[in-house]
Design a protein around this motif. Structure first.
Motif, PDB file in Angstrom:
ATOM      1  N   SER A  63     119.618   2.364 137.477  1.00 47.17           N
ATOM      2  CA  SER A  63     119.223   3.477 138.347  1.00 47.17           C
ATOM      3  C   SER A  63     117.755   3.369 138.720  1.00 47.17           C
ATOM      4  O   SER A  63     117.025   2.493 138.230  1.00 47.17           O
ATOM      5  N   GLN A  64     117.297   4.286 139.577  1.00 46.93           N
ATOM      6  CA  GLN A  64     115.905   4.261 140.051  1.00 46.93           C
ATOM      7  C   GLN A  64     114.908   4.467 138.922  1.00 46.93           C
ATOM      8  O   GLN A  64     113.780   3.988 138.989  1.00 46.93           O
ATOM      9  N   ASN A  65     115.315   5.165 137.877  1.00 45.89           N
ATOM     10  CA  ASN A  65     114.394   5.376 136.749  1.00 45.89           C
ATOM     11  C   ASN A  65     114.650   4.362 135.624  1.00 45.89           C
ATOM     12  O   ASN A  65     114.333   4.612 134.455  1.00 45.89           O
ATOM     13  N   ASN A  66     115.247   3.202 136.027  1.00 44.05           N
ATOM     14  CA  ASN A  66     115.495   2.082 135.110  1.00 44.05           C
ATOM     15  C   ASN A  66     116.466   2.415 133.978  1.00 44.05           C
ATOM     16  O   ASN A  66     116.412   1.794 132.909  1.00 44.05           O
ATOM     17  N   THR A  67     117.352   3.361 134.222  1.00 43.02           N
ATOM     18  CA  THR A  67     118.381   3.685 133.238  1.00 43.02           C
ATOM     19  C   THR A  67     119.621   2.850 133.509  1.00 43.02           C
ATOM     20  O   THR A  67     120.071   2.732 134.654  1.00 43.02           O
ATOM     21  N   LYS A  68     120.160   2.268 132.471  1.00 42.47           N
ATOM     22  CA  LYS A  68     121.378   1.452 132.616  1.00 42.47           C
ATOM     23  C   LYS A  68     122.588   2.373 132.774  1.00 42.47           C
ATOM     24  O   LYS A  68     122.771   3.317 132.012  1.00 42.47           O
ATOM     25  N   VAL A  69     123.413   2.084 133.769  1.00 45.12           N
ATOM     26  CA  VAL A  69     124.605   2.892 134.036  1.00 45.12           C
ATOM     27  C   VAL A  69     125.835   1.985 134.033  1.00 45.12           C
ATOM     28  O   VAL A  69     125.875   0.978 134.745  1.00 45.12           O
ATOM     29  N   ASP A  70     126.829   2.333 133.221  1.00 43.90           N
ATOM     30  CA  ASP A  70     128.085   1.572 133.169  1.00 43.90           C
ATOM     31  C   ASP A  70     129.162   2.328 133.941  1.00 43.90           C
ATOM     32  O   ASP A  70     129.334   3.544 133.768  1.00 43.90           O
ATOM     33  N   LEU A  71     129.885   1.596 134.779  1.00 51.49           N
ATOM     34  CA  LEU A  71     130.942   2.206 135.583  1.00 51.49           C
ATOM     35  C   LEU A  71     132.280   1.545 135.236  1.00 51.49           C
ATOM     36  O   LEU A  71     132.466   0.345 135.400  1.00 51.49           O
ATOM     37  N   TYR A  72     133.209   2.360 134.717  1.00 55.20           N
ATOM     38  CA  TYR A  72     134.560   1.892 134.401  1.00 55.20           C
ATOM     39  C   TYR A  72     135.528   2.445 135.443  1.00 55.20           C
ATOM     40  O   TYR A  72     135.516   3.640 135.733  1.00 55.20           O
ATOM     41  N   THR A  73     136.379   1.586 135.981  1.00 56.47           N
ATOM     42  CA  THR A  73     137.445   2.030 136.880  1.00 56.47           C
ATOM     43  C   THR A  73     138.759   1.440 136.373  1.00 56.47           C
ATOM     44  O   THR A  73     138.906   0.217 136.322  1.00 56.47           O
ATOM     45  N   ILE A  74     139.684   2.307 136.013  1.00 54.67           N
ATOM     46  CA  ILE A  74     140.943   1.863 135.416  1.00 54.67           C
ATOM     47  C   ILE A  74     142.108   2.463 136.185  1.00 54.67           C
ATOM     48  O   ILE A  74     142.118   3.657 136.497  1.00 54.67           O
ATOM     49  N   GLU A  75     143.077   1.621 136.503  1.00 62.43           N
ATOM     50  CA  GLU A  75     144.259   2.055 137.263  1.00 62.43           C
ATOM     51  C   GLU A  75     145.516   1.700 136.472  1.00 62.43           C
ATOM     52  O   GLU A  75     145.715   0.560 136.076  1.00 62.43           O
ATOM     53  N   VAL A  76     146.360   2.720 136.236  1.00 62.05           N
ATOM     54  CA  VAL A  76     147.580   2.535 135.454  1.00 62.05           C
ATOM     55  C   VAL A  76     148.744   3.159 136.211  1.00 62.05           C
ATOM     56  O   VAL A  76     148.605   4.229 136.802  1.00 62.05           O
ATOM     57  N   ILE A  77     149.900   2.486 136.205  1.00 60.71           N
ATOM     58  CA  ILE A  77     151.119   3.042 136.794  1.00 60.71           C
ATOM     59  C   ILE A  77     152.120   3.296 135.673  1.00 60.71           C
ATOM     60  O   ILE A  77     152.412   2.409 134.870  1.00 60.71           O
ATOM     61  N   ILE A  78     152.615   4.527 135.597  1.00 60.34           N
ATOM     62  CA  ILE A  78     153.589   4.920 134.583  1.00 60.34           C
ATOM     63  C   ILE A  78     154.899   5.276 135.274  1.00 60.34           C
ATOM     64  O   ILE A  78     154.922   6.086 136.201  1.00 60.34           O
TER      65      ILE A  78
END
Length: 290
Positions: free
Chosen positions: A106-121
């Motif tokens: 981020s702009q303030n040098n913070t690490k950001v993790d983004l998880y995107t998970i797709e499941v079909i039931i």
């Protein structure tokens, strides 16, 4: 600190769940989604489990609803892998493979993790094992069969009790003063002995054929057997290809099968690269051959 966005897309007896998790460096990531109900048969909850500051585990808790009196069969598709399991009275906890996040600064040098998970039931009701075992023995006991299904090309013997359990149409007939009840036989115009045998195999053994699903679907609809209708549609959708798509659409239109049509076009939307491109190519090839 973390933010979680959960989206669902219902597709009849199936649901697609897409959840996005935004996790900031140094913060834990633990959440539990709202309950997601699939076809009034199963309830799903998505949860996360904190592993360490750099890793997060995800899992799903699946439990059958009170309306699902029998065992529920569940197919979970995640990253092209399919897991198959059953839900009885207890809930089932299904871990999802640990997902490697996309990382941003981020702009303030913070690490950001983004998880995107797709499941079909996908879920459907199956016959309990105890019933399946007992009906397997009945299936072999042809001497005690007390009713006949008459096709245009043969006769298929069955037990009245099995018809009564599985079909609303036969249940109504067997409880009333119908001519067929007194004669212990019913004519099934337009049906072949093979299709009636497939119906018998389902009622006794819980199996459905690899071929001949279209006439079995129409027979199940005629006999008011909703579970079998759903199973036939599921299998037709699983096996559809760009080459067979036209034929299946024509079958759905001619026989007024809106559930099948809806599932067909939902599959196109779900797998655009695999189906639409191949379908367009096959259509062009057909047009060139004319």
């Amino acid at each position: 600190m973390s933010n979680v966005i959960v989206k669902t897309q219902l597709c009849g007896p199936a649901v697609k769940i897409i959840f996005t998790v935004i996790k900031f460096s140094g913060h834990t990531c633990e959440f539990e989604s709202e309950h997601i109900t699939v076809d009034d048969l199963a309830v799903i909850t998505v949860k996360s489990r904190y592993i360490d500051s750099n890793n997060v585990g995800f899992y799903m808790v699946i439990k059958k609803t009170e309306n699902a009196k029998d065992v529920v069969s569940v197919d979970m598709t995640y990253e092209k892998a399919i897991q198959h399991f059953f839900c009885s009275d207890a809930s089932v906890e299904v871990p999802i493979t640990k997902k490697t996040p996309d990382t941003y600064i981020s702009q303030n040098n913070t690490k950001v993790d983004l998880y995107t998970i797709e499941v079909i039931i996908a879920v459907h009701v199956i016959m309990p094992t105890s019933i399946t075992l007992s009906t397997k023995e009945l299936y072999k006991d042809t001497k005690s069969m007390d009713f006949n299904l008459q096709a245009t090309d043969g006769t298929v013997p069955v037990h009245k009790s099995i018809l009564f359990v599985h079909s609303q149409m036969f249940r109504t007939m067997l409880q009333g003063q119908w001519k067929e009840t007194e004669q212990d036989s019913i004519k099934m115009p337009g049906e072949t002995a093979q299709t009636l045998q497939h119906l018998k195999d389902y009622m006794y053994l819980g199996t459905i054929p690899e071929e001949g699903l279209e006439p079995l679907l129409l027979l199940a609809k005629r006999c008011l057997m909703d579970n079998l209708v759903t199973l036939c549609i599921d299998k037709l959708i699983e096996s559809v290809t760009p080459e067979t798509f036209d034929t299946l659409v024509e079958f759905g239109c001619q026989n007024n099968e809106p559930k099948l049509m809806k599932r067909l076009f939902q599959k196109i939307l779900r797998f655009p690269d695999d189906i639409i491109n191949s379908y367009a190519t096959s259509r062009n090839d057909k047009e060139k051959s004319y």
